[in-house]
Scaffold this motif. Structure first.
Motif, PDB file in Angstrom:
ATOM      1  N   LEU A   1       9.271  27.365   6.552  1.00  0.00           N
ATOM      2  CA  LEU A   1       9.643  28.491   7.397  1.00  0.00           C
ATOM      3  C   LEU A   1      10.803  29.272   6.794  1.00  0.00           C
ATOM      4  O   LEU A   1      10.786  30.503   6.729  1.00  0.00           O
ATOM      5  CB  LEU A   1      10.004  27.993   8.799  1.00  0.00           C
ATOM      6  N   PHE A   2      11.812  28.550   6.313  1.00  0.00           N
ATOM      7  CA  PHE A   2      12.971  29.211   5.717  1.00  0.00           C
ATOM      8  C   PHE A   2      12.598  29.978   4.451  1.00  0.00           C
ATOM      9  O   PHE A   2      13.027  31.115   4.257  1.00  0.00           O
ATOM     10  CB  PHE A   2      14.060  28.169   5.418  1.00  0.00           C
TER      11      PHE A   2
ATOM     12  N   PRO B   1      15.754  40.935  -0.604  1.00  0.00           N
ATOM     13  CA  PRO B   1      15.360  41.915  -1.624  1.00  0.00           C
ATOM     14  C   PRO B   1      14.995  41.248  -2.953  1.00  0.00           C
ATOM     15  O   PRO B   1      15.743  41.314  -3.929  1.00  0.00           O
ATOM     16  CB  PRO B   1      16.606  42.794  -1.747  1.00  0.00           C
ATOM     17  N   ILE B   2      13.843  40.631  -3.008  1.00  0.00           N
ATOM     18  CA  ILE B   2      13.420  39.879  -4.185  1.00  0.00           C
ATOM     19  C   ILE B   2      13.239  40.796  -5.398  1.00  0.00           C
ATOM     20  O   ILE B   2      13.598  40.427  -6.514  1.00  0.00           O
ATOM     21  CB  ILE B   2      12.115  39.105  -3.886  1.00  0.00           C
ATOM     22  N   ASP B   3      12.706  42.011  -5.175  1.00  0.00           N
ATOM     23  CA  ASP B   3      12.467  42.906  -6.302  1.00  0.00           C
ATOM     24  C   ASP B   3      13.765  43.305  -6.999  1.00  0.00           C
ATOM     25  O   ASP B   3      13.819  43.398  -8.224  1.00  0.00           O
ATOM     26  CB  ASP B   3      11.695  44.147  -5.845  1.00  0.00           C
ATOM     27  N   GLN B   4      14.838  43.513  -6.256  1.00  0.00           N
ATOM     28  CA  GLN B   4      16.117  43.862  -6.856  1.00  0.00           C
ATOM     29  C   GLN B   4      16.748  42.666  -7.564  1.00  0.00           C
ATOM     30  O   GLN B   4      17.418  42.813  -8.571  1.00  0.00           O
ATOM     31  CB  GLN B   4      17.065  44.409  -5.807  1.00  0.00           C
ATOM     32  N   LEU B   5      16.533  41.471  -7.022  1.00  0.00           N
ATOM     33  CA  LEU B   5      17.088  40.277  -7.658  1.00  0.00           C
ATOM     34  C   LEU B   5      16.373  39.960  -8.968  1.00  0.00           C
ATOM     35  O   LEU B   5      16.998  39.552  -9.947  1.00  0.00           O
ATOM     36  CB  LEU B   5      17.007  39.090  -6.704  1.00  0.00           C
ATOM     37  N   THR B   6      15.062  40.141  -8.992  1.00  0.00           N
ATOM     38  CA  THR B   6      14.336  39.884 -10.239  1.00  0.00           C
ATOM     39  C   THR B   6      14.640  40.936 -11.278  1.00  0.00           C
ATOM     40  O   THR B   6      14.617  40.646 -12.474  1.00  0.00           O
ATOM     41  CB  THR B   6      12.821  39.828  -9.979  1.00  0.00           C
ATOM     42  N   ALA B   7      14.949  42.166 -10.847  1.00  0.00           N
ATOM     43  CA  ALA B   7      15.314  43.209 -11.805  1.00  0.00           C
ATOM     44  C   ALA B   7      16.677  42.939 -12.430  1.00  0.00           C
ATOM     45  O   ALA B   7      16.943  43.368 -13.556  1.00  0.00           O
ATOM     46  CB  ALA B   7      15.316  44.572 -11.125  1.00  0.00           C
ATOM     47  N   ALA B   8      17.535  42.217 -11.727  1.00  0.00           N
ATOM     48  CA  ALA B   8      18.862  41.902 -12.257  1.00  0.00           C
ATOM     49  C   ALA B   8      18.793  40.875 -13.382  1.00  0.00           C
ATOM     50  O   ALA B   8      19.714  40.760 -14.181  1.00  0.00           O
ATOM     51  CB  ALA B   8      19.767  41.390 -11.150  1.00  0.00           C
TER      52      ALA B   8
ATOM     53  N   ASP C   1      19.620  43.055   5.636  1.00  0.00           N
ATOM     54  CA  ASP C   1      19.958  43.663   6.923  1.00  0.00           C
ATOM     55  C   ASP C   1      20.343  42.590   7.944  1.00  0.00           C
ATOM     56  O   ASP C   1      20.234  41.391   7.701  1.00  0.00           O
ATOM     57  CB  ASP C   1      18.816  44.538   7.439  1.00  0.00           C
ATOM     58  N   VAL C   2      20.789  43.037   9.091  1.00  0.00           N
ATOM     59  CA  VAL C   2      21.303  42.136  10.122  1.00  0.00           C
ATOM     60  C   VAL C   2      20.204  41.234  10.672  1.00  0.00           C
ATOM     61  O   VAL C   2      20.441  40.051  10.947  1.00  0.00           O
ATOM     62  CB  VAL C   2      21.958  42.962  11.255  1.00  0.00           C
ATOM     63  N   MET C   3      18.993  41.752  10.833  1.00  0.00           N
ATOM     64  CA  MET C   3      17.898  40.934  11.370  1.00  0.00           C
ATOM     65  C   MET C   3      17.553  39.785  10.429  1.00  0.00           C
ATOM     66  O   MET C   3      17.295  38.666  10.873  1.00  0.00           O
ATOM     67  CB  MET C   3      16.664  41.790  11.621  1.00  0.00           C
ATOM     68  N   ALA C   4      17.537  40.044   9.140  1.00  0.00           N
ATOM     69  CA  ALA C   4      17.248  38.982   8.171  1.00  0.00           C
ATOM     70  C   ALA C   4      18.333  37.918   8.208  1.00  0.00           C
ATOM     71  O   ALA C   4      18.036  36.714   8.184  1.00  0.00           O
ATOM     72  CB  ALA C   4      17.132  39.563   6.770  1.00  0.00           C
ATOM     73  N   GLN C   5      19.587  38.351   8.282  1.00  0.00           N
ATOM     74  CA  GLN C   5      20.679  37.390   8.363  1.00  0.00           C
ATOM     75  C   GLN C   5      20.577  36.567   9.648  1.00  0.00           C
ATOM     76  O   GLN C   5      20.830  35.361   9.638  1.00  0.00           O
ATOM     77  CB  GLN C   5      22.020  38.112   8.306  1.00  0.00           C
ATOM     78  N   PHE C   6      20.191  37.205  10.748  1.00  0.00           N
ATOM     79  CA  PHE C   6      20.032  36.494  12.016  1.00  0.00           C
ATOM     80  C   PHE C   6      18.929  35.452  11.921  1.00  0.00           C
ATOM     81  O   PHE C   6      19.116  34.300  12.322  1.00  0.00           O
ATOM     82  CB  PHE C   6      19.727  37.475  13.152  1.00  0.00           C
ATOM     83  N   PHE C   7      17.749  35.838  11.403  1.00  0.00           N
ATOM     84  CA  PHE C   7      16.635  34.902  11.311  1.00  0.00           C
ATOM     85  C   PHE C   7      16.969  33.713  10.413  1.00  0.00           C
ATOM     86  O   PHE C   7      16.700  32.560  10.762  1.00  0.00           O
ATOM     87  CB  PHE C   7      15.376  35.590  10.798  1.00  0.00           C
ATOM     88  N   LEU C   8      17.558  33.982   9.257  1.00  0.00           N
ATOM     89  CA  LEU C   8      17.889  32.892   8.338  1.00  0.00           C
ATOM     90  C   LEU C   8      18.961  31.975   8.928  1.00  0.00           C
ATOM     91  O   LEU C   8      18.875  30.749   8.811  1.00  0.00           O
ATOM     92  CB  LEU C   8      18.336  33.458   6.997  1.00  0.00           C
ATOM     93  N   SER C   9      19.956  32.554   9.589  1.00  0.00           N
ATOM     94  CA  SER C   9      21.007  31.742  10.222  1.00  0.00           C
ATOM     95  C   SER C   9      20.452  30.926  11.384  1.00  0.00           C
ATOM     96  O   SER C   9      20.831  29.761  11.570  1.00  0.00           O
ATOM     97  CB  SER C   9      22.138  32.636  10.725  1.00  0.00           C
ATOM     98  N   PHE C  10      19.551  31.523  12.162  1.00  0.00           N
ATOM     99  CA  PHE C  10      18.963  30.810  13.295  1.00  0.00           C
ATOM    100  C   PHE C  10      18.133  29.618  12.816  1.00  0.00           C
ATOM    101  O   PHE C  10      18.219  28.528  13.395  1.00  0.00           O
ATOM    102  CB  PHE C  10      18.088  31.758  14.124  1.00  0.00           C
ATOM    103  N   ILE C  11      17.339  29.817  11.777  1.00  0.00           N
ATOM    104  CA  ILE C  11      16.526  28.717  11.249  1.00  0.00           C
ATOM    105  C   ILE C  11      17.419  27.602  10.732  1.00  0.00           C
ATOM    106  O   ILE C  11      17.182  26.420  11.005  1.00  0.00           O
ATOM    107  CB  ILE C  11      15.568  29.226  10.159  1.00  0.00           C
ATOM    108  N   ALA C  12      18.483  27.957   9.997  1.00  0.00           N
ATOM    109  CA  ALA C  12      19.394  26.944   9.461  1.00  0.00           C
ATOM    110  C   ALA C  12      20.112  26.198  10.585  1.00  0.00           C
ATOM    111  O   ALA C  12      20.248  24.969  10.547  1.00  0.00           O
ATOM    112  CB  ALA C  12      20.400  27.590   8.512  1.00  0.00           C
TER     113      ALA C  12
END
Length: 145
Positions: free
Chosen positions: A36-37, A46-53, A74-85
């Motif tokens: 799930l995580f 942002p996987i595309d920006q990380l792979t470009a780096a 964004d804030v929603m992604a941070q919320f979802f990842l923090s909630f799962i953890a």
């Protein structure tokens, strides 16, 4: 010892959800939380920006990628990842303490005092967590005379 194990399971689950369940040997929940995580991470980060780096070979490149993650998430992604953890940490801590879902403590089977799972009464140890079990004392027979 169980409190230390619960704290360690919760800490591992904060770092990587599912890792605390591996410590408790709850393999299905470990796979579910980790999957799930990782799927939420792949969807929101942002996987595309990380792979470009490029690959991380130094501290400066790692800092650059961490900065990209912090700025572009964004804030929603941070919320979802923090909630799962957080949910994984709480769940693994309760599982390490022996609180199993359902709260059904009235079973005919004997359970391990350490992990709470059903055990074979013929064994001198729990085959789930390898805790040594004390032999059951026979009930005192009373003769009504």
């Amino acid at each position: 010892m169980t409190w230390l194990r619960a704290l360690l399971a919760a800490g591992l689950s904060v770092i990587m959800p599912g890792a605390g369940h591996v410590l408790v040997r709850d393999w299905l929940r470990a796979a579910l939380f980790a999957g799930l995580f990782l799927s939420v991470s792949a969807f929101f980060l942002p996987i595309d920006q990380l792979t470009a780096a490029g690959p991380i070979t130094s501290y400066d490149e790692a800092f650059e990628q961490a900065t990209i993650m912090a700025e572009e998430t964004d804030v929603m992604a941070q919320f979802f990842l923090s909630f799962i953890a957080l949910f994984a940490a709480v769940d693994s801590a309760f599982r390490a303490l022996g609180y199993l879902p359902g709260g059904n403590t009235e079973t005919d089977e004997s359970t391990c005092p350490e992990c709470g799972k059903e055990i074979d009464e013929d064994l001198a140890f729990c085959h789930w967590c390898t805790t040594r079990l004390e032999p059951a004392e026979p009930e005192a027979e009373t003769n009504d005379i």
